[in-house]
Design a protein around this motif. Structure first.
Motif, PDB file in Angstrom:
ATOM      1  N   TRP A  20       0.812  -1.212   0.000  1.00 54.67           N
ATOM      2  CA  TRP A  20       0.000   0.000   0.000  1.00 54.67           C
ATOM      3  C   TRP A  20       0.852   1.271   0.000  1.00 54.67           C
ATOM      4  O   TRP A  20       0.462   2.307  -0.558  1.00 54.67           O
ATOM      5  N   VAL A  26       4.079   3.848  -3.986  1.00 49.24           N
ATOM      6  CA  VAL A  26       3.400   4.758  -4.913  1.00 49.24           C
ATOM      7  C   VAL A  26       4.033   4.719  -6.296  1.00 49.24           C
ATOM      8  O   VAL A  26       3.537   5.354  -7.226  1.00 49.24           O
ATOM      9  N   ASN A  82       5.932   2.182  -9.515  1.00 48.98           N
ATOM     10  CA  ASN A  82       5.572   0.971 -10.259  1.00 48.98           C
ATOM     11  C   ASN A  82       6.687  -0.046 -10.060  1.00 48.98           C
ATOM     12  O   ASN A  82       7.583  -0.191 -10.886  1.00 48.98           O
ATOM     13  N   PHE A 113      -2.018   1.477 -14.252  1.00 44.70           N
ATOM     14  CA  PHE A 113      -1.909   1.812 -12.836  1.00 44.70           C
ATOM     15  C   PHE A 113      -0.511   1.563 -12.279  1.00 44.70           C
ATOM     16  O   PHE A 113       0.261   0.744 -12.805  1.00 44.70           O
ATOM     17  N   ASN A 114      -0.206   2.254 -11.164  1.00 39.59           N
ATOM     18  CA  ASN A 114       1.010   1.934 -10.427  1.00 39.59           C
ATOM     19  C   ASN A 114       0.767   0.705  -9.553  1.00 39.59           C
ATOM     20  O   ASN A 114      -0.318   0.110  -9.585  1.00 39.59           O
ATOM     21  N   ARG A 149       0.274   0.192  -6.325  1.00 39.08           N
ATOM     22  CA  ARG A 149      -0.848   0.304  -5.402  1.00 39.08           C
ATOM     23  C   ARG A 149      -2.176   0.346  -6.159  1.00 39.08           C
ATOM     24  O   ARG A 149      -3.154  -0.285  -5.753  1.00 39.08           O
ATOM     25  N   GLY A 150      -2.196   1.043  -7.269  1.00 40.94           N
ATOM     26  CA  GLY A 150      -3.420   1.153  -8.047  1.00 40.94           C
ATOM     27  C   GLY A 150      -3.869  -0.170  -8.636  1.00 40.94           C
ATOM     28  O   GLY A 150      -5.052  -0.525  -8.570  1.00 40.94           O
ATOM     29  N   ASN A 177       0.827   5.271 -14.913  1.00 40.13           N
ATOM     30  CA  ASN A 177       1.041   5.151 -13.460  1.00 40.13           C
ATOM     31  C   ASN A 177      -0.068   5.841 -12.657  1.00 40.13           C
ATOM     32  O   ASN A 177       0.182   6.602 -11.723  1.00 40.13           O
ATOM     33  N   ASP A 202      -2.693   6.430  -9.903  1.00 45.53           N
ATOM     34  CA  ASP A 202      -2.747   6.020  -8.503  1.00 45.53           C
ATOM     35  C   ASP A 202      -4.186   6.082  -7.997  1.00 45.53           C
ATOM     36  O   ASP A 202      -5.048   6.751  -8.599  1.00 45.53           O
ATOM     37  N   LYS A 236      -5.429   7.679  -5.710  1.00 48.68           N
ATOM     38  CA  LYS A 236      -5.827   9.021  -5.306  1.00 48.68           C
ATOM     39  C   LYS A 236      -6.023   9.967  -6.486  1.00 48.68           C
ATOM     40  O   LYS A 236      -6.457  11.112  -6.287  1.00 48.68           O
ATOM     41  N   ASP A 237      -5.730   9.504  -7.697  1.00 48.50           N
ATOM     42  CA  ASP A 237      -5.914  10.344  -8.877  1.00 48.50           C
ATOM     43  C   ASP A 237      -7.387  10.425  -9.249  1.00 48.50           C
ATOM     44  O   ASP A 237      -8.148   9.462  -9.076  1.00 48.50           O
ATOM     45  N   TYR A 239      -8.879   7.710 -11.640  1.00 51.36           N
ATOM     46  CA  TYR A 239      -8.789   6.302 -11.256  1.00 51.36           C
ATOM     47  C   TYR A 239     -10.154   5.619 -11.237  1.00 51.36           C
ATOM     48  O   TYR A 239     -10.304   4.496 -11.731  1.00 51.36           O
TER      49      TYR A 239
END
Length: 500
Positions: free
Chosen positions: A200, A203, A205, A295-296, A298-299, A375, A377, A379-380, A383
């Motif tokens: 988690w 952040v 990749n 996504f990265n 976490r994503g 990438n 995330d 929080k983007d 997403y």
């Protein structure tokens, strides 16, 4: 610790049923694993009932291929670059494609418990190879583990398909398929929590850490051991009094002839091959071309959780529709085909909005080595929209797999033929997967993977239509499906034997 259980609440007296009694010195007594138990006023189903056996099979798949799906759904099996995982997948599905055609023979010889356990240990070895790769960068071990898993997985899925299609009654097959698929995909959901918890704070990749692989490895080994507790088909009786036909164990040549004869006696199975071929093809785009690319770490870990959660609801919802009693079985088959076709067009059509965002230069970038990735995330702001589409991909996959198994189960009640059907299914879909993972390994542009996935889904549905229309009937029950009257003979039975 002393047992303080209130016996008035927990009643361990099995229910006496006619099919669960054994001879013991002239007296009939219930067998513990046939009669069922009462717990707090509720009667649990017998251990040898189809429901318990399907649930047990689901738990094995929960712990083995379910965790494998959670790992694969991360994209690149948790690695940063997908090349080694794609090459391992080529080896996996190449061996799977071959052994998918003969795994019915292996199942008939060794039985479901051993076949499932053998398959489960293959998944554990595959996960261990990536744990090793984190430290040694040993491509060869990962590719070997992939090839070995192909053999093991072919055996596991053929055994699973035979249990799921032949154990339930005709009116229960859709629900049982949906129930199995929900349990199985819950493994991927629970498994997805492992990389989320472990990564988690990542952040960037990056590859997932060792704890992720160790967690998967322990659970897969537990699943392989659990498989040994499965009952053999000859000991399972359905609640309506019909029996699951006991598989005989002829020699390998006889089984190979039987495979050929099934192909000759049921040539319409060829029309289902495009449906089978497409059923694993789209994973490459969804896992590596969508989740890994967009996504990265976490994503993609978080989106992976929602993808497999959607599969549970898709399987249950579609399974209940396929068993609904307000339509005949033939009409349910036709209606299910129509619903699935609409879902294919709407969901894959919605996916075009993602592909269309890339102009010519960006499409070439999507096929570059290494690719330049967005990438995105958790929080983007963008997403949520991408994850919603990914959820619908998962829902559609569950519908596809549920429908394929339901149709095969509707074509026959004979376990050996269903073993061959399941073998065809897994063999053909794995051949397709071997091809598409190789395309990914050589960096085929992502839009090409997307277009081929959509096109093959449409083709699979169109080729399957004649089988749905002409071969799925309203009933397949025959006299051979019923359990004959119990007969006991002192001369031919021991004190603990059951004759069915």
């Amino acid at each position: 610790m002393a047992d303080t259980t209130d016996q008035s609440v927990f009643d361990t007296t099995p229910n006496k049923t006619a099919d669960a009694r054994v001879e013991d010195g002239g007296l009939d007594r219930p067998s513990w694993n046939n009669g069922g138990y009462k717990v707090m006023g509720m009667t649990l189903p017998p251990f040898r009932s189809p429901l318990v056996q399907v649930v047990l099979t689901g738990l094995v798949c929960f712990l083995c291929p379910g965790m494998f799906n959670a790992l694969s759904g991360l994209g690149a099996a948790g690695q940063q670059d997908g090349t080694v995982q794609s090459n391992a997948s080529v080896a996996l599905y190449t061996t799977f494609a071959f052994f998918g055609f003969v795994s019915g023979t292996i199942l008939n010889i060794f039985g479901a418990p051993v076949t499932l356990a053998f398959g489960g240990f293959g998944y554990a070895l595959y996960t261990a190879s990536f744990l090793c790769y984190n430290h040694t960068r040993n491509d060869g071990f990962v590719i070997f583990a992939g090839a070995w898993l192909g053999i093991c997985a072919a055996c596991l899925w053929t055994a699973q398909g035979t249990v799921m299609m032949s154990y339930p009654t005709e009116g229960e097959k859709g629900r049982y398929i949906g129930l199995f698929w929900a349990i199985f995909n819950m493994g991927a959901v629970i498994g997805s929590i492992i990389p989320i918890a472990q990564n988690w704070k990542s952040v960037g990749n990056n590859p997932v850490n060792d704890g992720t692989y160790i967690g998967f490895l322990v659970l897969m080994i537990a699943g392989a051991i659990l498989a040994f507790f499965l009952a053999s088909p000859g000991k399972v009786i359905r609640k309506d009094g019909t029996r699951v036909q006991k598989l005989q164990h002829p020699n390998v040549m006889t089984e190979l002839k039987g495979l050929y004869q099934t192909f000759i006696s049921d040539p319409y199975i060829v029309l289902l091959f495009p449906l089978f071929w497409a059923s694993n093809w789209f994973y490459t785009y969804q896992f590596n071309g969508y989740n890994l690319f967009l996504f990265n770490t976490r994503g993609r870990s978080f989106s992976n959780l929602w993808y497999w959660l959607a599969q549970i609801f898709g399987a249950l919802a579609f399974g209940f529709f396929l068993d609904s009693q307000f339509l005949t079985r033939r009409n349910r088959a036709i209606g299910g085909w129509a619903i699935l076709m609409v879902a294919v067009m709407v969901i894959w059509g919605g996916g075009y909005t993602v592909i269309s965002k890339y102009d010519g230069s960006e499409r070439r970038r999507m096929g570059s080595d290494p690719p330049t990735t967005p990438n995105i995330d958790v929080k983007d702001s963008s997403y949520a929209g991408y994850v919603i589409l990914y959820i619908f991909y998962g829902f559609l996959d569950a519908m596809w797999q549920t429908y394929a198994y339901w149709v095969m189960g509707a074509l026959s009640n004979e376990p050996r033929k269903l073993a061959y059907f399941a073998g065809f299914y897994k063999g053909i879909q794995s051949a397709g997967a071997a091809v598409v993972w190789r395309l990914d390994a050589v960096k085929t542009p992502i839009p090409a993977l997307y277009g081929s996935s959509w096109g093959l889904c449409v083709a699979g549905m169109l080729f399957a239509a004649p089988v749905i229309w002409w071969k799925v009937t309203d009933s397949k029950i025959t006299a051979d499906d019923y359990v004959p009257e119990l007969q006991f003979s002192d001369a031919s039975m021991g004190a603990n034997e059951i004759r069915i």
